[in-house]
Motif scaffolding. Structure first.
Motif, PDB file in Angstrom:
ATOM      1  N   ILE A  26      -4.266  -0.544   4.225  1.00 11.31           N
ATOM      2  CA  ILE A  26      -4.181  -2.006   4.275  1.00 11.31           C
ATOM      3  C   ILE A  26      -3.104  -2.520   3.328  1.00 11.31           C
ATOM      4  O   ILE A  26      -2.333  -3.416   3.673  1.00 11.31           O
ATOM      5  N   ALA A  27      -3.013  -1.943   2.137  1.00 14.16           N
ATOM      6  CA  ALA A  27      -2.047  -2.419   1.149  1.00 14.16           C
ATOM      7  C   ALA A  27      -0.608  -2.057   1.513  1.00 14.16           C
ATOM      8  O   ALA A  27       0.314  -2.820   1.220  1.00 14.16           O
ATOM      9  N   ARG A  28      -0.384  -0.919   2.131  1.00 17.51           N
ATOM     10  CA  ARG A  28       0.974  -0.457   2.412  1.00 17.51           C
ATOM     11  C   ARG A  28       1.494  -0.840   3.795  1.00 17.51           C
ATOM     12  O   ARG A  28       2.669  -0.658   4.077  1.00 17.51           O
ATOM     13  N   SER A  29       0.641  -1.375   4.649  1.00 15.22           N
ATOM     14  CA  SER A  29       1.036  -1.665   6.019  1.00 15.22           C
ATOM     15  C   SER A  29       1.927  -2.897   6.097  1.00 15.22           C
ATOM     16  O   SER A  29       1.817  -3.826   5.301  1.00 15.22           O
ATOM     17  N   LYS A  30       2.790  -2.915   7.091  1.00 17.93           N
ATOM     18  CA  LYS A  30       3.669  -4.062   7.336  1.00 17.93           C
ATOM     19  C   LYS A  30       3.108  -4.954   8.447  1.00 17.93           C
ATOM     20  O   LYS A  30       3.692  -5.966   8.785  1.00 17.93           O
ATOM     21  N   SER A  31       1.987  -4.572   9.036  1.00 16.65           N
ATOM     22  CA  SER A  31       1.388  -5.328  10.132  1.00 16.65           C
ATOM     23  C   SER A  31       0.892  -6.682   9.642  1.00 16.65           C
ATOM     24  O   SER A  31       0.270  -6.793   8.578  1.00 16.65           O
ATOM     25  N   ILE A  32       1.149  -7.706  10.427  1.00 17.89           N
ATOM     26  CA  ILE A  32       0.710  -9.053  10.061  1.00 17.89           C
ATOM     27  C   ILE A  32      -0.814  -9.146  10.047  1.00 17.89           C
ATOM     28  O   ILE A  32      -1.398  -9.857   9.228  1.00 17.89           O
ATOM     29  N   TRP A  33      -1.480  -8.411  10.929  1.00 21.44           N
ATOM     30  CA  TRP A  33      -2.937  -8.442  10.984  1.00 21.44           C
ATOM     31  C   TRP A  33      -3.563  -7.803   9.748  1.00 21.44           C
ATOM     32  O   TRP A  33      -4.550  -8.303   9.213  1.00 21.44           O
ATOM     33  N   LEU A  34      -2.982  -6.706   9.296  1.00 20.73           N
ATOM     34  CA  LEU A  34      -3.521  -6.057   8.096  1.00 20.73           C
ATOM     35  C   LEU A  34      -3.190  -6.852   6.835  1.00 20.73           C
ATOM     36  O   LEU A  34      -3.958  -6.857   5.881  1.00 20.73           O
ATOM     37  N   LYS A  35      -2.046  -7.545   6.835  1.00 23.31           N
ATOM     38  CA  LYS A  35      -1.734  -8.422   5.702  1.00 23.31           C
ATOM     39  C   LYS A  35      -2.721  -9.590   5.646  1.00 23.31           C
ATOM     40  O   LYS A  35      -3.155  -9.999   4.574  1.00 23.31           O
ATOM     41  N   ALA A  36      -3.080 -10.127   6.829  1.00 22.19           N
ATOM     42  CA  ALA A  36      -4.073 -11.205   6.878  1.00 22.19           C
ATOM     43  C   ALA A  36      -5.432 -10.700   6.398  1.00 22.19           C
ATOM     44  O   ALA A  36      -6.137 -11.383   5.653  1.00 22.19           O
ATOM     45  N   LEU A  41      -9.666 -10.388   2.227  1.00 17.52           N
ATOM     46  CA  LEU A  41     -10.462  -9.578   1.302  1.00 17.52           C
ATOM     47  C   LEU A  41     -10.240 -10.009  -0.151  1.00 17.52           C
ATOM     48  O   LEU A  41     -11.191 -10.146  -0.921  1.00 17.52           O
ATOM     49  N   VAL A  42      -8.995 -10.230  -0.524  1.00 18.92           N
ATOM     50  CA  VAL A  42      -8.693 -10.650  -1.900  1.00 18.92           C
ATOM     51  C   VAL A  42      -9.263 -12.040  -2.164  1.00 18.92           C
ATOM     52  O   VAL A  42      -9.805 -12.300  -3.243  1.00 18.92           O
ATOM     53  N   ALA A  43      -9.165 -12.941  -1.194  1.00 23.95           N
ATOM     54  CA  ALA A  43      -9.738 -14.277  -1.365  1.00 23.95           C
ATOM     55  C   ALA A  43     -11.252 -14.193  -1.520  1.00 23.95           C
ATOM     56  O   ALA A  43     -11.844 -14.950  -2.282  1.00 23.95           O
TER      57      ALA A  43
END
Length: 69
Positions: A26-36, A41-43
């Motif tokens: 999740i942290a290393r991916s460039k996918s917009i869905w995984l960034k969302a 998760l952080v929020a």
């Protein structure tokens, strides 16, 4: 007591390993869905549980608590 240790120890080890691998992806991916997903998760970690109680959310009450009138 031994049965609890036998069940809990491998379960915790498996959860730590799988969670670590998922967090890396999740942290290393460039996918917009995984960034969302990462942002959500952080929020979720940043918002304390008391905020929901202040807002009067239905998730803050236990199932046995009746709504106020």
């Amino acid at each position: 007591m031994i049965n609890s240790i036998v069940v809990t120890s491998p379960s915790v080890a498996l959860i730590v390993i799988v969670s670590g691998m998922a967090a890396y992806v999740i942290a290393r991916s460039k996918s917009i869905w995984l960034k969302a997903l990462d942002l959500i998760l952080v929020a979720g970690f940043a918002v304390p549980g008391g905020v929901f109680e202040l807002l009067g959310s239905r998730w803050s009450r236990s199932p046995t608590t009746r709504p106020r009138r």
